[in-house]
Design a protein around this motif. Structure first.
Motif, PDB file in Angstrom:
ATOM      1  N   ARG A  39       0.850  -1.184   0.000  1.00  0.00           N
ATOM      2  CA  ARG A  39       0.000   0.000   0.000  1.00  0.00           C
ATOM      3  C   ARG A  39       0.888   1.236   0.000  1.00  0.00           C
ATOM      4  O   ARG A  39       2.001   1.224   0.503  1.00  0.00           O
ATOM      5  CB  ARG A  39      -0.870   0.027   1.272  1.00  0.00           C
ATOM      6  N   TYR A  40       0.385   2.314  -0.570  1.00  0.00           N
ATOM      7  CA  TYR A  40       1.172   3.549  -0.629  1.00  0.00           C
ATOM      8  C   TYR A  40       0.244   4.723  -0.372  1.00  0.00           C
ATOM      9  O   TYR A  40      -0.971   4.585  -0.387  1.00  0.00           O
ATOM     10  CB  TYR A  40       1.879   3.709  -1.980  1.00  0.00           C
ATOM     11  N   SER A  41       0.837   5.905  -0.146  1.00  0.00           N
ATOM     12  CA  SER A  41       0.081   7.134   0.121  1.00  0.00           C
ATOM     13  C   SER A  41      -0.959   6.902   1.203  1.00  0.00           C
ATOM     14  O   SER A  41      -2.141   7.156   1.021  1.00  0.00           O
ATOM     15  CB  SER A  41      -0.640   7.635  -1.136  1.00  0.00           C
ATOM     16  N   LEU A  42      -0.505   6.404   2.340  1.00  0.00           N
ATOM     17  CA  LEU A  42      -1.445   6.101   3.419  1.00  0.00           C
ATOM     18  C   LEU A  42      -1.621   7.313   4.304  1.00  0.00           C
ATOM     19  O   LEU A  42      -0.643   7.907   4.741  1.00  0.00           O
ATOM     20  CB  LEU A  42      -0.917   4.931   4.253  1.00  0.00           C
ATOM     21  N   ASP A  43      -2.877   7.681   4.579  1.00  0.00           N
ATOM     22  CA  ASP A  43      -3.112   8.768   5.533  1.00  0.00           C
ATOM     23  C   ASP A  43      -3.488   8.155   6.885  1.00  0.00           C
ATOM     24  O   ASP A  43      -3.486   6.938   7.052  1.00  0.00           O
ATOM     25  CB  ASP A  43      -4.202   9.718   5.011  1.00  0.00           C
ATOM     26  N   ARG A  44      -3.833   9.033   7.847  1.00  0.00           N
ATOM     27  CA  ARG A  44      -4.069   8.537   9.197  1.00  0.00           C
ATOM     28  C   ARG A  44      -5.254   7.577   9.221  1.00  0.00           C
ATOM     29  O   ARG A  44      -5.261   6.614   9.976  1.00  0.00           O
ATOM     30  CB  ARG A  44      -4.331   9.727  10.123  1.00  0.00           C
ATOM     31  N   TRP A  45      -6.282   7.874   8.379  1.00  0.00           N
ATOM     32  CA  TRP A  45      -7.452   6.988   8.345  1.00  0.00           C
ATOM     33  C   TRP A  45      -7.056   5.580   7.940  1.00  0.00           C
ATOM     34  O   TRP A  45      -7.441   4.595   8.558  1.00  0.00           O
ATOM     35  CB  TRP A  45      -8.496   7.567   7.384  1.00  0.00           C
ATOM     36  N   GLU A  46      -6.261   5.510   6.821  1.00  0.00           N
ATOM     37  CA  GLU A  46      -5.863   4.195   6.317  1.00  0.00           C
ATOM     38  C   GLU A  46      -5.009   3.464   7.337  1.00  0.00           C
ATOM     39  O   GLU A  46      -5.149   2.249   7.522  1.00  0.00           O
ATOM     40  CB  GLU A  46      -5.093   4.347   5.001  1.00  0.00           C
ATOM     41  N   GLU A  47      -4.109   4.208   8.009  1.00  0.00           N
ATOM     42  CA  GLU A  47      -3.271   3.554   9.019  1.00  0.00           C
ATOM     43  C   GLU A  47      -4.131   3.037  10.158  1.00  0.00           C
ATOM     44  O   GLU A  47      -3.891   1.941  10.682  1.00  0.00           O
ATOM     45  CB  GLU A  47      -2.226   4.549   9.551  1.00  0.00           C
ATOM     46  N   MET A  48      -5.160   3.807  10.526  1.00  0.00           N
ATOM     47  CA  MET A  48      -6.059   3.352  11.590  1.00  0.00           C
ATOM     48  C   MET A  48      -6.795   2.095  11.164  1.00  0.00           C
ATOM     49  O   MET A  48      -6.916   1.132  11.935  1.00  0.00           O
ATOM     50  CB  MET A  48      -7.047   4.485  11.918  1.00  0.00           C
ATOM     51  N   MET A  49      -7.267   2.055   9.909  1.00  0.00           N
ATOM     52  CA  MET A  49      -7.973   0.868   9.421  1.00  0.00           C
ATOM     53  C   MET A  49      -7.052  -0.334   9.360  1.00  0.00           C
ATOM     54  O   MET A  49      -7.450  -1.458   9.668  1.00  0.00           O
ATOM     55  CB  MET A  49      -8.587   1.125   8.041  1.00  0.00           C
TER      56      MET A  49
END
Lengths: 86, 153
Positions: A39-49
């Motif tokens: 995965r790339y370009s991860l924001d805080r939401w994606e990291e939380m998920m």
């Protein structure tokens, strides 16, 4: 007239070694991601998920479709903490 | 993985379950990719329950204030996921696996999404519609020749 094949050895080396390095890097990255593209370009939401996925399945890229979570999910939440004073 | 500017000192976890005065609800066990795949259907199917929860949160951000509405949200989402699995398992699996292989971008998986949408429409009578679309503009997932596709970086 004989073909100067020795002159093509450096090109062959370059292609081969780039290929080996690229393939090796690809294998290493995929093996860390459950054999899926990373995965790339991860924001805080994606990291939380993804952290939630780790709590549900054990790995950051594991996926499951069961509507009911395993029993441990209710209590295995993890929060970060920072020490404020020594 | 901590917020920028915060140094993680140690992690904190609490193995104690909720007190028995709080009614228990089975947590949603679906991970990110299937959830994203079913997101618009959850949005349509669970709209009243979700709106209730958001309005309740607007009144008071305290977690204890909105536990009841939160339980309803969890149950509604779990209900829809089981319905989806019952009726459209193959298309659902194909779509979220495609999403997993494409950094969870919707624009990379339109073909599989079309099949999922038609299956869900016939079996569960739910349509995907993007809420912020301007009047008269076609829904982006129904565009015939989209600009972005699976190979666009």
């Amino acid at each position: 007239m004989p073909v100067p094949w020795e002159a093509l050895i450096p090109f062959g080396l370059l292609v081969g070694l780039f290929g080996v390095a690229g393939t090796g890097l690809n294998i290493v990255k995929r093996s860390q991601n459950d054999w899926k593209p990373p995965r790339y370009s991860l924001d805080r939401w994606e990291e939380m998920m993804m952290e939630r996925d780790r709590r549900l399945t054990g790995t950051l890229r594991g996926q499951r479709t069961d509507p009911i979570a395993p029993k441990e999910f209710a209590t295995n939440s993890v929060w970060d903490s920072t020490r404020l004073n020594a | 993985m901590a917020a920028p500017g915060v140094f993680k000192d140690r992690t904190y976890s609490d193995p104690n379950p909720l007190p028995s005065s709080v009614p228990a609800v089975d947590e949603l066990g679906t991970t990110s990719a299937p959830l994203k795949s079913a997101s618009f259907f959850i949005g349509q199917y669970c709209k009243p329950v979700n709106d209730d929860f958001m309005l309740c949160k607007q009144e008071n951000q305290d977690p204890a204030h909105c536990l009841k509405e939160g339980r309803k949200v969890t149950r509604c989402a779990a209900e829809l996921i089981s319905k989806l699995r019952e009726n459209c398992l193959k298309e659902f699996d194909a779509h979220w696996q495609c999403l997993e292989n494409n950094n969870q971008y919707f624009h990379a998986c339109r073909k599989v999404e079309k099949e999922l949408n038609s299956c869900v429409f016939t079996k569960l009578n739910l349509t995907k519609s993007i809420p912020g679309t301007p009047e008269g503009m076609q829904q982006i997932h129904e565009k015939k020749n989209p600009l972005f596709g699976p190979l666009t970086k």
